[in-house]
Design an enzyme around this catalytic site. Structure first.
Site, PDB file in Angstrom:
ATOM      1  N   GLU A  36      40.750  11.033  67.050  1.00 31.04           N
ATOM      2  CA  GLU A  36      39.670  10.795  66.089  1.00 31.04           C
ATOM      3  C   GLU A  36      40.035   9.687  65.105  1.00 31.04           C
ATOM      4  O   GLU A  36      39.197   8.851  64.765  1.00 31.04           O
ATOM      5  CB  GLU A  36      39.353  12.086  65.326  1.00 31.04           C
ATOM      6  CG  GLU A  36      38.604  13.122  66.139  1.00 31.04           C
ATOM      7  CD  GLU A  36      37.211  12.663  66.536  1.00 31.04           C
ATOM      8  OE1 GLU A  36      36.545  12.002  65.720  1.00 31.04           O
ATOM      9  OE2 GLU A  36      36.795  12.968  67.660  1.00 31.04           O
ATOM     10  N   CYS A 198      16.872   3.250  76.089  1.00 36.51           N
ATOM     11  CA  CYS A 198      15.993   4.351  75.695  1.00 36.51           C
ATOM     12  C   CYS A 198      15.417   5.096  76.898  1.00 36.51           C
ATOM     13  O   CYS A 198      15.178   6.310  76.831  1.00 36.51           O
ATOM     14  CB  CYS A 198      14.859   3.822  74.826  1.00 36.51           C
ATOM     15  SG  CYS A 198      15.412   3.148  73.231  1.00 36.51           S
ATOM     16  N   CYS A 207      11.825  10.895  69.903  1.00 34.01           N
ATOM     17  CA  CYS A 207      12.486   9.925  69.026  1.00 34.01           C
ATOM     18  C   CYS A 207      11.443   9.110  68.269  1.00 34.01           C
ATOM     19  O   CYS A 207      10.648   8.369  68.858  1.00 34.01           O
ATOM     20  CB  CYS A 207      13.375   9.006  69.854  1.00 34.01           C
ATOM     21  SG  CYS A 207      14.171   7.715  68.875  1.00 34.01           S
TER      22      CYS A 207
END
Length: 354
Positions: A36, A198, A207
């Site tokens: 991370e 998309c 969305c």
């Protein structure tokens, strides 16, 4: 809404997500944490070889805590944002000294460790311990800003608060480990910064940015400021034994704690470098040989580096042996070096200008 959001995302992840990243193997809090931190400001493809080398050298948090800082910085060299490595080292020592070498499994305690913020702590809780915790890294911010059509730059407090509210609302109670990876993968692989795919997104029907044909407007951009331009001389000083003089930089600031080349004020002309070496370093040198310069970009400014190679003709003793030290090239390359300095040391054959 949150259930449908998570369900569709998880279904997409099962088919298209990344399930075989190095930190997914032998998964534990230490490996998740290191990944991370490395992934902050850095893409997965860049991180993977660094992560693997880091784990080979520091397989446990105790190994990292007990290692010299130079060794840690050396294994970070090239990843940039070196404060991350220094904080990683400090936090490893905290885990060993304050928690007996075991990572806390709650977000609040994890946030007390150096360099671990809210989202990183949540990622460790979710990924390592499979407990419910909402993350909000750069990829997640982008997904949520578009899905909910949240205007404004995510670095702005009011915008960030809205994003955190949605992150909390969408995070499920089951399969949290998979969900956190799924939403990061969606941002990295589909809902990308430019040219988002998309048509491949499992969230496209709801969305708001896509419905309004405004995908590229979200998230809002950071207000732009022109980066200042700075210049410096960097000196490749070699003694009679072929050693190079390096200077350890202050612990904070640019390249904090790393070894670099001595610098001279750019106001000096090339014909003044010998005098500056004598005055600043106490070293007598032959005439300088100029090396091809280049520009290195930091987060806040551009640095124009003007390298010059000088051979020390007299005594190579330097007064400040803690800050300034001579190293053979092979020895120098084991130290924590900024990438541009490593290049200058390993490629001394660059075309001379004079």
């Amino acid at each position: 809404m949150s259930d449908a959001f998570a369900d569709r995302l998880l279904a997409w992840y099962d088919q298209h997500g990344r399930h075989d990243l190095p930190w997914h193997h032998d998964r534990n809090a230490y490996r998740v944490w290191v990944s991370e931190i490395m992934l902050q400001q850095t893409q997965v493809t860049t991180v993977i070889p660094y992560f693997e080398a880091f784990m080979e050298r520091f397989p446990t948090v105790r190994d990292l805590a007990e290692a010299p800082e130079d060794d840690v910085l050396s294994h970070w060299s090239g990843l940039g944002y070196y404060a991350r490595a220094r904080n990683l080292h400090k936090a490893a020592r905290q885990v060993v000294q304050e928690h007996g070498g075991q990572f806390p499994d709650d977000q609040e305690t994890l946030e007390t460790l150096t360099g671990i913020g809210r989202s990183t702590a949540a990622a460790i809780v979710a990924q390592a311990f499979n407990k419910r915790a909402a993350i909000l890294d750069g990829n997640v911010k982008r997904v949520l800003a578009r899905y909910h059509a949240i205007p404004g730059w995510p670095g702005k407090t009011s915008v960030l608060q809205q994003l955190w509210q949605h992150a909390e609302a969408h995070t499920p109670t089951e399969r949290v480990r998979d969900y956190t990876q799924a939403i990061m993968d969606l941002g990295a692989m589909v809902c990308t910064r430019t040219r988002p795919a998309c048509e491949d997104c499992p969230l496209q029907t709801d969305c708001l940015a896509r419905q309004r044909d405004e995908v590229t407007l979200y998230p809002g951009s950071k207000p732009k400021k022109a980066k200042p331009e700075k210049t410096t001389w960097m000196l490749i000083l070699e003694d009679a034994e072929g050693r190079i003089l390096l200077e350890r930089r202050p612990p904070s600031g640019i390249w904090g704690g790393l070894w670099s080349l001595p610098e001279i004020d750019p106001a000096h002309g090339v014909d003044e470098l010998q005098e500056a070496c004598d005055r600043n370093l106490g070293l007598s040198c032959a005439e300088p040989e100029l090396i091809s310069g280049f520009r290195h970009t930091f987060s806040h400014y551009h640095l124009h580096i003007r390298p010059a190679r000088l051979t020390v003709t007299g005594d190579a003793t330097v007064a400040d042996s803690d800050r300034l030290r001579w190293f053979f090239r092979d020895e120098a390359l084991t130290l924590g070096l900024p990438a541009p300095i490593r290049s200058l040391i390993t490629e001394p054959e660059q075309t001379a200008l004079l």
